[in-house]
Structure formats: structure tokens, C-alpha cells
Write a protein that holds these residues in place. Structure first.
Motif, PDB file in Angstrom:
ATOM      1  N   SER A  15       0.830  -1.205   0.000  1.00 60.11           N
ATOM      2  CA  SER A  15       0.000   0.000   0.000  1.00 60.11           C
ATOM      3  C   SER A  15       0.866   1.257   0.000  1.00 60.11           C
ATOM      4  O   SER A  15       2.015   1.226   0.426  1.00 60.11           O
ATOM      5  N   TYR A 123     -10.125   3.849  -0.112  1.00 60.15           N
ATOM      6  CA  TYR A 123      -9.186   2.774  -0.419  1.00 60.15           C
ATOM      7  C   TYR A 123      -9.402   2.324  -1.856  1.00 60.15           C
ATOM      8  O   TYR A 123     -10.493   1.880  -2.214  1.00 60.15           O
ATOM      9  N   HIS A 125      -7.805   0.085  -5.285  1.00 58.43           N
ATOM     10  CA  HIS A 125      -6.865  -0.902  -5.801  1.00 58.43           C
ATOM     11  C   HIS A 125      -6.299  -0.339  -7.097  1.00 58.43           C
ATOM     12  O   HIS A 125      -7.056   0.073  -7.980  1.00 58.43           O
ATOM     13  N   GLN A 144      -2.454  -1.107  -2.976  1.00 58.45           N
ATOM     14  CA  GLN A 144      -3.634  -0.360  -2.540  1.00 58.45           C
ATOM     15  C   GLN A 144      -3.236   1.092  -2.305  1.00 58.45           C
ATOM     16  O   GLN A 144      -2.223   1.366  -1.668  1.00 58.45           O
ATOM     17  N   ASN A 146      -4.214   4.282  -0.338  1.00 53.09           N
ATOM     18  CA  ASN A 146      -4.998   4.751   0.807  1.00 53.09           C
ATOM     19  C   ASN A 146      -5.027   6.270   0.732  1.00 53.09           C
ATOM     20  O   ASN A 146      -4.034   6.924   1.048  1.00 53.09           O
TER      21      ASN A 146
END
Length: 193
Positions: A15, A123, A125, A144, A146
Motif C-alpha cells: 500500500s 481505499y 486498488h 492499494q 490509501n
């Protein structure tokens, strides 16, 4: 967040934390002693197959190196986390609209229920990014994004309301894709004008 792959050769990047900053999202990646600034620069926003998608470029810079970028990276909204505090005001065009879904009489009322609830973090992808394109030694095949929303300008406040409304239209118990498309069009206008 990174972790060594089971092969031991290439670490996997799971992430990247970003902060919405006017018309782009800014973050950083730290790999050992190396720190890279990263930006996601939106180019288009759409609702595709019932999901909010933002397509744009991921640009990365680091000390002593030329900037590199990955073009046409797709970010697909997966989930949201509620914000804390007062809900952002609606943009003038949507002033008569409620922020969230209609009240559910079966749920207890809180300071973040229905029209008073809003997204604090989104969030997404990301579509796979070839690590060589960005010149960093990590696997970016499933990352990911954020995206924290902490508005300090009128544009950022309007974006927070629009992202919150679009997420409610798509991730709620009843999906309203037509309404989400209207919000996506306005998000695109603010991010790319």
C-alpha cells in the motif's frame, strides 16, 4: 508497507498512503534509506461496472534521480473509512442534496449517520505497475492506494463531499449508478480543470 516476497528477491509493496492535495494525490514510499515522493495525477473519473475508477499517472521522484512516471494507472474504489468531525458542506450545485443514503430506522443514530456521515479515507486498488517503469526495486503488481481526505481548500472540501456521495451511491445497500456517474463527472471537472 513492504514485505519480502517468498522468493526472497523482490519485496512486495502492499500500500501507499496519499493525501488529497488540490488536484492530485501526494505520498511517499520509503525503502530502507531511500525515500521517494510519489504523486497520483488524475486524468479521468468514471463509473465502470458499478465501481468508481480514477485513471491517471503515477509520478515518482527521489534524491539524485530523474522523475519517472507510469501512465494510465487505474485506481478502483474498494472501500471507505468514515471521517471524524463535521461533514463537509455540499458544493453549491448539490446544496439541496443529502450527503449519504436515506436514514435507516433500524440503526442507532450517531454523529456520523446518514447525511452527517462522510468519507475520511478512500481505499483504491491500483492496476499493476511495472516496477521498472518507476525505477524502484519492489513488486507493484497489487498495490492499494490509501487516500486520506483532510481538506484545507474549497476544492478539497467539495471533492470530499463528492467522493463521499459517490461512495454512498455505489457502496451502500442500494446502488445508484446514475447518481454516482453525476458525482464522478463533477469529480473529474474539479480534478482536471
Amino acid at each position: 508497507m513492504t514485505q519480502r516476497a517468498t522468493t526472497g528477491a523482490v519485496r512486495k509493496l502492499h500500500s501507499i498512503h496519499f493525501l488529497a492535495a488540490e488536484r492530485e494525490f501526494r505520498g511517499s514510499i520509503e525503502l530502507g534509506v531511500n525515500r521517494y515522493k510519489v504523486a497520483f495525477i488524475p486524468a479521468s473519473v468514471a463509473v465502470t461496472d458499478g465501481k468508481l475508477e480514477i485513471t491517471g499517472d503515477v509520478a515518482i521522484t527521489g534524491k539524485g534521480r530523474s522523475p519517472l512516471s507510469a501512465k494510465s494507472v487505474r485506481a478502483t474504489l474498494a472501500s471507505v473509512q468514515a471521517g471524524i468531525g463535521a461533514a463537509p458542506p455540499a458544493p453549491a450545485r448539490f446544496a439541496t442534496r443529502r450527503l449519504g443514503p436515506q436514514a435507516n430506522p433500524d440503526l442507532p443514530r450517531t454523529e456520523a449517520t446518514d447525511a452527517t456521515g462522510f468519507a475520511g479515507t478512500l481505499y483504491f486498488h491500483l492496476s499493476p505497475i511495472n516496477r521498472r517503469t518507476l525505477g524502484i526495486p519492489v513488486d507493484m503488481s497489487r498495490v492499494q492506494m490509501n487516500l486520506r481526505l483532510a481538506p484545507t481548500s474549497q476544492t478539497e472540501r467539495e471533492l470530499q463531499w463528492l467522493f463521499s456521495a459517490a461512495a454512498a451511491a455505489l457502496l451502500g445497500t442500494t446502488q445508484d449508478q446514475a447518481l454516482a456517474r453525476e458525482y464522478a463527472d463533477e469529480i473529474q471537472r474539479l480534478l482536471t480543470s
